[in-house]
Design a protein around this motif. Sequence first.
Motif, PDB file in Angstrom:
ATOM      1  N   VAL A 265      -4.753  -1.000  -2.911  1.00 18.45           N
ATOM      2  CA  VAL A 265      -3.496  -1.054  -2.158  1.00 18.45           C
ATOM      3  C   VAL A 265      -2.399  -0.399  -2.984  1.00 18.45           C
ATOM      4  N   ALA A 266      -1.249  -0.224  -2.322  1.00 18.40           N
ATOM      5  CA  ALA A 266      -0.018   0.258  -2.967  1.00 18.40           C
ATOM      6  C   ALA A 266      -0.266   1.515  -3.789  1.00 18.40           C
TER       7      ALA A 266
ATOM      8  N   ASP B 190      -2.262   2.283  -6.118  1.00 21.52           N
ATOM      9  CA  ASP B 190      -3.678   2.658  -6.272  1.00 21.52           C
ATOM     10  C   ASP B 190      -4.182   3.367  -5.012  1.00 21.52           C
TER      11      ASP B 190
ATOM     12  N   PRO C 279      -0.608 -15.954  -7.373  1.00 17.08           N
ATOM     13  CA  PRO C 279      -1.656 -16.525  -8.224  1.00 17.08           C
ATOM     14  C   PRO C 279      -1.695 -18.053  -8.129  1.00 17.08           C
TER      15      PRO C 279
ATOM     16  N   GLN D  77      -6.985  -8.824   1.321  1.00 14.07           N
ATOM     17  CA  GLN D  77      -7.404  -8.076   2.506  1.00 14.07           C
ATOM     18  C   GLN D  77      -7.187  -8.916   3.760  1.00 14.07           C
TER      19      GLN D  77
ATOM     20  N   PHE E 204       2.113  -4.156   1.270  1.00 14.17           N
ATOM     21  CA  PHE E 204       0.831  -3.708   0.725  1.00 14.17           C
ATOM     22  C   PHE E 204       0.760  -2.194   0.515  1.00 14.17           C
ATOM     23  N   THR E 205       1.778  -1.465   0.956  1.00 15.71           N
ATOM     24  CA  THR E 205       1.771  -0.029   0.688  1.00 15.71           C
ATOM     25  C   THR E 205       2.890   0.362  -0.271  1.00 15.71           C
TER      26      THR E 205
ATOM     27  N   GLU F 165       3.727  -5.408  -6.878  1.00 14.03           N
ATOM     28  CA  GLU F 165       2.726  -4.334  -6.974  1.00 14.03           C
ATOM     29  C   GLU F 165       1.694  -4.655  -8.046  1.00 14.03           C
TER      30      GLU F 165
ATOM     31  N   TYR G  78       0.711  -7.522  -8.974  1.00 16.34           N
ATOM     32  CA  TYR G  78      -0.192  -8.583  -8.502  1.00 16.34           C
ATOM     33  C   TYR G  78      -1.195  -8.063  -7.471  1.00 16.34           C
ATOM     34  N   ILE G  79      -0.697  -7.380  -6.464  1.00 15.72           N
ATOM     35  CA  ILE G  79      -1.621  -6.966  -5.401  1.00 15.72           C
ATOM     36  C   ILE G  79      -2.598  -5.883  -5.849  1.00 15.72           C
ATOM     37  N   THR G  80      -2.264  -5.168  -6.922  1.00 14.92           N
ATOM     38  CA  THR G  80      -3.182  -4.159  -7.428  1.00 14.92           C
ATOM     39  C   THR G  80      -4.050  -4.705  -8.571  1.00 14.92           C
ATOM     40  N   GLY G  81      -3.859  -5.993  -8.881  1.00 19.55           N
ATOM     41  CA  GLY G  81      -4.708  -6.613  -9.901  1.00 19.55           C
ATOM     42  C   GLY G  81      -4.319  -6.262 -11.327  1.00 19.55           C
TER      43      GLY G  81
END
Lengths: 227, 265
Positions: free
Chosen positions: A77-78, A80, B55, B221, B248-249, B257, B259-262
């Motif tokens: 996402v984002a 990436d 988290p 997801q 999410f984009t 960002e 967090y959502i991208t790990g």
Amino acid sequence: MPSPSTRPLGAELASLRELLASMSELVEAQVADAIHSMSANDLDLARQVRERDDEVDRLELEVDEHSERILALFTPVAVDLRLIIAAVKVNTDLERIGDHAKNIAKHVCQAEFPTMPVTGANLRAMADEARWMLRSAHEAFFRKDQVLAREIVARDQRVDRMYKEMLDALSNTGPDHVDKIVHLVHMGKSIERIADHAKSIGKIAVFLVEGVDIRHRSVARNAPETA
Amino acid sequence: METNERNGSPPAARGASEGAKVRVENLDFWYGANHVLRDVSLDIRANEVTAFIGPSGCGKSTLLRCLNRMNELIPDTRLEGRVLIDGRDMYRNADPVMVRRRIGMVFQKPNPFPKTIFENVIWGARVNGYKGDEAELVERCLRKAALWEEVKDRLHAQAYGLSGGQQQRLCIARTLAVAPDVVLMDEPASALDPIATAKLEETILQLKERYTIIIVTHNMQQAGRISDRTAFFYMGELIEADATEQLFTRPSRKRTEDYITGRFG
């Protein structure tokens, strides 16, 4: 949670960037050799450019496969996700640039005579400009330099103007040189298209860094004022 | 006002706005001395699915339970701030039973009663004094929960005989039977297989036509698939709330960002 350096997706994306950088460097070399073969009427070098195009095509498939794999396995996402989208688009532009380099080399081989002196138009200067754009597109994309990326986009107008000047110059050439003019027009068009693709990569670099799509401004939704 | 880390503009959807179904205003919450929610303000729109992500320990489930006063059942807790539904304060001059009837909840693990399918659905309605046609209500709720076709011929069989996914949809039907406005879901698909999860998500999307749904999920997801808006929490603070597609984009906050991208942690 894994750190940036250890997360599996991070390693996959780094690998994709390396692959794309290899593709970009190979395509740059192809363009440089094609231009040199044109300038020096070096038929051996032109043949090498034509043969190496298979390597460009192989890398194109590899970048696409790698991108598809990351999308399927990691659902990024984002930033990436933008990198994957950008990689696939840049990959297509690079492959087309490779085709244009091959096309220039093909005309060098087919012309069977020095082409450069025929025209008064500055084909060499146009080629230098296109090469600068291509090199800068590489730097803008991989260094995430949106300022440079926007400069490339603006610079394309200069190549377009040079191409038009070249056509004007050729149209004033006498009928004795028709064969040569045909080859020159094809080569000039290829250089002009290389610059177009470099501009496209510049726009993709802006998308990668800023998340803003600056293509097709007249129809784009929420087009930023300053893009 | 807090500003966007990237471009200096105000972060998206942090403050209150007009027309919210649920409004959380300057909410703080403590478990004993542990300050787990910090000055959270958030609007939840009607007939939308809103996802809470973040988290473990970020406070998202605590906030969910604050919305229907479930945390009051835990000793040594304290709440400051306001929770409003349709403009009405759920903590002042409001009956907790009424609050929980208007704001139903579905939990992480399906928890049907050891009773028949029929009894499970009608139970809450009976407790709340329902005097109407029970069979009609049960069918209506099972249809809304997308379970009717699968159980209509065995309504008086034990609920424990259902699969996990069916049990979870039964719990949704049970929640709907008391006619809530808002349905809270705390990781409702975490114990389900992919097929049951897909069915549950389909159900949630159908339900939002009539209900306001708030879902806590660890599955990015899933949040992307089913929610209209997403709120990201970290260490008790609401970091960012925005349209799910935007978040999410192109999240406006760097921490979101990460967090959502790990990248976070």
